[in-house]
Scaffold this active site. Structure first.
Site, PDB file in Angstrom:
ATOM      1  N   PRO A 105     -12.149 -10.467 -42.063  1.00 58.53           N
ATOM      2  CA  PRO A 105     -11.644 -10.956 -43.342  1.00 58.53           C
ATOM      3  C   PRO A 105     -11.619 -12.473 -43.528  1.00 58.53           C
ATOM      4  CG  PRO A 105      -9.841 -10.255 -41.935  1.00 58.53           C
ATOM      5  CD  PRO A 105     -11.096  -9.971 -41.176  1.00 58.53           C
ATOM      6  N   ASP A 138     -22.714 -13.260 -46.657  1.00 53.32           N
ATOM      7  CA  ASP A 138     -22.088 -13.200 -47.977  1.00 53.32           C
ATOM      8  C   ASP A 138     -21.065 -14.300 -48.191  1.00 53.32           C
ATOM      9  OD1 ASP A 138     -23.388 -11.124 -49.042  1.00 53.32           O
ATOM     10  OD2 ASP A 138     -21.870  -9.614 -48.584  1.00 53.32           O
ATOM     11  N   LYS A 148     -22.581 -15.511 -54.220  1.00 52.01           N
ATOM     12  CA  LYS A 148     -22.706 -15.774 -55.650  1.00 52.01           C
ATOM     13  C   LYS A 148     -22.121 -17.115 -56.053  1.00 52.01           C
ATOM     14  CE  LYS A 148     -22.411 -10.874 -56.582  1.00 52.01           C
ATOM     15  NZ  LYS A 148     -21.687 -10.230 -55.496  1.00 52.01           N
ATOM     16  N   GLY A 192     -18.532  -9.623 -45.419  1.00 48.86           N
ATOM     17  CA  GLY A 192     -17.097  -9.849 -45.252  1.00 48.86           C
ATOM     18  C   GLY A 192     -16.391  -8.538 -44.934  1.00 48.86           C
ATOM     19  N   ASP A 249     -15.358  -5.156 -43.641  1.00 48.85           N
ATOM     20  CA  ASP A 249     -16.107  -4.029 -43.088  1.00 48.85           C
ATOM     21  C   ASP A 249     -17.232  -3.661 -44.055  1.00 48.85           C
ATOM     22  OD1 ASP A 249     -16.056  -1.541 -41.141  1.00 48.85           O
ATOM     23  OD2 ASP A 249     -16.348  -0.781 -43.180  1.00 48.85           O
ATOM     24  N   ILE A 303     -16.406  -0.737 -46.555  1.00 52.50           N
ATOM     25  CA  ILE A 303     -15.275  -0.749 -47.478  1.00 52.50           C
ATOM     26  C   ILE A 303     -15.654  -1.701 -48.618  1.00 52.50           C
ATOM     27  CG2 ILE A 303     -12.830  -1.326 -47.829  1.00 52.50           C
ATOM     28  CD1 ILE A 303     -12.937   0.974 -45.993  1.00 52.50           C
ATOM     29  N   THR A 345     -11.351  -4.847 -42.003  1.00 47.83           N
ATOM     30  CA  THR A 345     -11.346  -4.962 -43.458  1.00 47.83           C
ATOM     31  C   THR A 345     -10.168  -5.835 -43.928  1.00 47.83           C
ATOM     32  OG1 THR A 345     -11.544  -3.702 -45.494  1.00 47.83           O
ATOM     33  CG2 THR A 345      -9.988  -2.851 -43.860  1.00 47.83           C
ATOM     34  N   ALA A 346     -10.309  -6.390 -45.137  1.00 47.82           N
ATOM     35  CA  ALA A 346      -9.289  -7.323 -45.649  1.00 47.82           C
ATOM     36  C   ALA A 346      -7.887  -6.720 -45.618  1.00 47.82           C
ATOM     37  CB  ALA A 346      -9.660  -7.753 -47.064  1.00 47.82           C
ATOM     38  N   MET A 382     -10.361  -6.548 -55.014  1.00 50.56           N
ATOM     39  CA  MET A 382     -11.016  -7.057 -56.243  1.00 50.56           C
ATOM     40  C   MET A 382     -10.076  -7.052 -57.445  1.00 50.56           C
ATOM     41  SD  MET A 382     -14.818  -5.522 -55.750  1.00 50.56           S
ATOM     42  CE  MET A 382     -14.417  -4.037 -54.860  1.00 50.56           C
TER      43      MET A 382
HETATM   44  N1  SAH Z   1     -16.038  -5.371 -47.344  1.00 52.55           N
HETATM   45  C1  SAH Z   1     -14.900  -6.198 -47.637  1.00 52.55           C
HETATM   46  C2  SAH Z   1     -14.478  -6.114 -49.077  1.00 52.55           C
HETATM   47  C3  SAH Z   1     -15.488  -6.654 -50.041  1.00 52.55           C
HETATM   48  S1  SAH Z   1     -14.967  -6.529 -51.704  1.00 52.55           S
HETATM   49  C4  SAH Z   1     -13.755  -5.813 -46.686  1.00 52.55           C
HETATM   50  O1  SAH Z   1     -13.839  -4.807 -45.985  1.00 52.55           O
HETATM   51  O2  SAH Z   1     -12.753  -6.529 -46.655  1.00 52.55           O
HETATM   52  C5  SAH Z   1     -14.299  -8.111 -51.987  1.00 52.55           C
HETATM   53  C6  SAH Z   1     -12.797  -8.051 -52.086  1.00 52.55           C
HETATM   54  O3  SAH Z   1     -12.236  -7.970 -50.795  1.00 52.55           O
HETATM   55  C7  SAH Z   1     -12.170  -9.294 -52.671  1.00 52.55           C
HETATM   56  O4  SAH Z   1     -12.204  -9.268 -54.091  1.00 52.55           O
HETATM   57  C8  SAH Z   1     -10.759  -9.186 -52.161  1.00 52.55           C
HETATM   58  O5  SAH Z   1     -10.027  -8.269 -52.897  1.00 52.55           O
HETATM   59  C9  SAH Z   1     -10.973  -8.600 -50.788  1.00 52.55           C
HETATM   60  N2  SAH Z   1     -10.959  -9.611 -49.714  1.00 52.55           N
HETATM   61  C10 SAH Z   1     -11.936  -9.912 -48.860  1.00 52.55           C
HETATM   62  N3  SAH Z   1     -11.543 -10.881 -48.007  1.00 52.55           N
HETATM   63  C11 SAH Z   1     -10.286 -11.203 -48.338  1.00 52.55           C
HETATM   64  C12 SAH Z   1      -9.327 -12.125 -47.841  1.00 52.55           C
HETATM   65  N4  SAH Z   1      -9.588 -12.937 -46.822  1.00 52.55           N
HETATM   66  N5  SAH Z   1      -8.118 -12.184 -48.441  1.00 52.55           N
HETATM   67  C13 SAH Z   1      -7.819 -11.365 -49.478  1.00 52.55           C
HETATM   68  N6  SAH Z   1      -8.677 -10.485 -49.976  1.00 52.55           N
HETATM   69  C14 SAH Z   1      -9.897 -10.391 -49.435  1.00 52.55           C
END
Ligand code: SAH
Length: 463
Positions: free
Chosen positions: A28, A51, A71, A102, A104, A107, A132-133, A177
């Site tokens: 994350p 990413d 992006k 980012g 997982d 997810i 995952t976050a 998101m």
């Molecule tokens: N595959 C990623 C998620 C990608 S979708 C995972 O498993 O974490 C992108 C969303 O993930 C962002 O809009 C936010 O809601 C969340 N996210 C990712 N990294 C984050 C972080 N460090 N802090 C808070 N939210 C995060």
């Protein structure tokens, strides 16, 4: 029936190096939250496609060709189709590719679509999970996603698009998101009958130095007009405790290191934020190539810090040379970290000139009578004038060459609001920092590696 010539072609094909793709989660944000397996893949990679949410500090550690597919950069916006094509192109070319995402990959990561493209082209791949976050935010803001008697189930949902918002019947819900849809999500949660006293938290930049946690109840949040900055998660559920605003991560001191070594601040009491250093590119490369062409004409190679070692050797190897082309030179390092980095390249320094806090390099240079030499001095794109001065005073001929730059990309600038302490390793670091920040808030404690750096700091920030 097989046509003649085909077996030969088949044989030739099987002799070609086959590409391979790792679809890997980077975690994350905290670069320490990557798996050992993903790290190994990154070390092996020829190409890394990464990413937005992937930490640059992490990506910077590897030698592969790096392609940013996010992006945020103004210049180019990669569509998913285009990313798939890029992955396939490099893999077909026989490269080992890491597609680094980012958190997982499975997810909200569109990992599934990328796999489909690989299958269509018969490319071998594997998937490496990531933290995952939600898991990062849970741990780093002290919100147990499940908790005995309070929460026995958890769901991961998306807040985007608004038409897809679901409110499952779990005790804890984590919404991804949500930057533009916090209120839509909260309304949907309330409409589903959750009590107004239900606890809510927003975790921005989870696991990073600038993690920010906002907490309250469902009712309070619905009335609040608070902007939420991406990346952020919205967590709903009563396992959110009272004390998370002052959780372990917030309590730790955040130290910004500019050019220094992490070993200086190891331990449990602080979080290190590294000011980025990058390999130079563009027009400055000419000077690097010229110095490599002329290696035979130098008698001493002086590598003042870890970065100078790291980037000098990368250029050396990229040019098709190896350490043997340095055999005729005396090699000196400017401190233990540089000496250790040198060892990684299979070389032991002839002399380590750890600079003296008061007198810099001068004492060592005299003691070792480094004089009348032709010195190649790889370093930052900003030349360390005082070191060059000391060397020239002793009748050495010095050629500084920039092999790395302190350069800040797009929205990669450190947010000083979260920083408690800044450490400057060299006068050059102070100067670089000054080009980006006019001043340093009084609240921040500043420390410097030596007297010269202290002087430069006083001159530029405290005059
Ligand atoms: N595959 C990623 C998620 C990608 S979708 C995972 O498993 O974490 C992108 C969303 O993930 C962002 O809009 C936010 O809601 C969340 N996210 C990712 N990294 C984050 C972080 N460090 N802090 C808070 N939210 C995060």
């Amino acid at each position: 029936m097989k046509q003649s010539g085909e077996p030969e072609r088949e044989q030739q094909k099987s002799m070609e190096r086959k590409g391979y793709v790792y679809i890997a989660g980077a975690g994350p944000g905290d670069p320490g939250l990557i798996t050992v397996r993903a790290e190994r893949a990154l070390r092996e990679a020829d190409v890394i496609l990464y990413d937005d949410l992937v930490s640059l500090e992490l990506v910077d550690q590897f030698n592969a060709l790096k392609i940013y597919t996010g992006k945020r950069k103004a210049s180019h916006h990669f569509e998913q189709e285009e990313i798939n094509r890029e992955i396939v192109r490099h893999a077909v070319d026989g490269k080992t590719v890491v597609r680094l995402k980012g958190g997982d990959p499975f997810i909200f990561g569109r990992g599934g679509e990328e796999i489909e493209a690989l299958r269509n082209y018969g490319i071998d791949y594997e998937i490496i999970p990531g933290i995952t976050a939600a898991h990062g935010a849970g741990s780093y803001s002290e919100i147990p996603l499940t908790m005995r008697r309070i929460s026995s189930s958890v769901a991961f949902c998306t807040g985007h698009p608004v038409s897809s918002i679901q409110v499952p019947d779990t005790d804890t819900i984590v919404y991804y998101m949500v930057a533009s849809s916090v209120h839509d999500v909260l309304d949907a949660v309330a409409a589903k009958g959750r009590p107004g006293m239900t606890r809510v938290a927003v975790v921005q930049n989870a696991t990073r130095y600038n993690q920010k946690v906002l907490t309250g109840t469902l009712d309070e949040f619905r009335q609040r007009e608070k902007a939420v900055y991406s990346p952020a998660l919205l967590i709903i559920g009563d396992s959110i405790g009272q004390f998370i605003r002052h959780n372990w991560h917030t309590r730790k001191k955040k130290v910004l290191m500019t050019g220094g070594e992490s070993s200086r601040y190891s331990g449990r009491d602080c979080i290190m934020v590294h000011f980025p250093c990058r390999r130079i590119s563009g027009s400055d490369l000419d000077a690097v190539h010229k110095s490599l062409e002329a290696l035979d004409s130098y008698s001493v190679l002086l590598l003042p810090n870890k970065f100078s070692v790291k980037y000098f050797f990368r250029f050396l190897y990229d040019s098709g040379r190896d350490v043997r082309s340095l055999a005729h030179m005396k090699i000196c390092t400017g401190g233990q970290a540089a000496a250790e980095e040198l060892k990684e390249n299979g070389l032991v320094a002839d002399h380590d000139l750890e600079p003296d806090p008061a007198s810099g390099y001068a004492k060592h240079l005299r003691e070792l009578s480094i004089s009348g030499e032709r010195i190649l001095l790889p370093g930052s794109n900003h030349v360390d004038d005082s070191l060059v001065g000391e060397l020239r005073e002793l009748q050495n001929e010095v050629t500084p060459v920039g092999v790395y730059a302190h350069e800040v990309r797009h929205d990669d600038l450190v947010d000083l609001d979260f920083i408690d302490e800044i450490y400057f390793a060299t006068p050059v670091c102070v100067r670089n920092f000054r080009t980006l920040f006019e001043s340093i808030p009084e609240r921040i404690v500043v420390s410097t590696a030596d007297r010269r750096t202290e002087q430069e700091y006083r001159r530029l920030f405290r005059a």
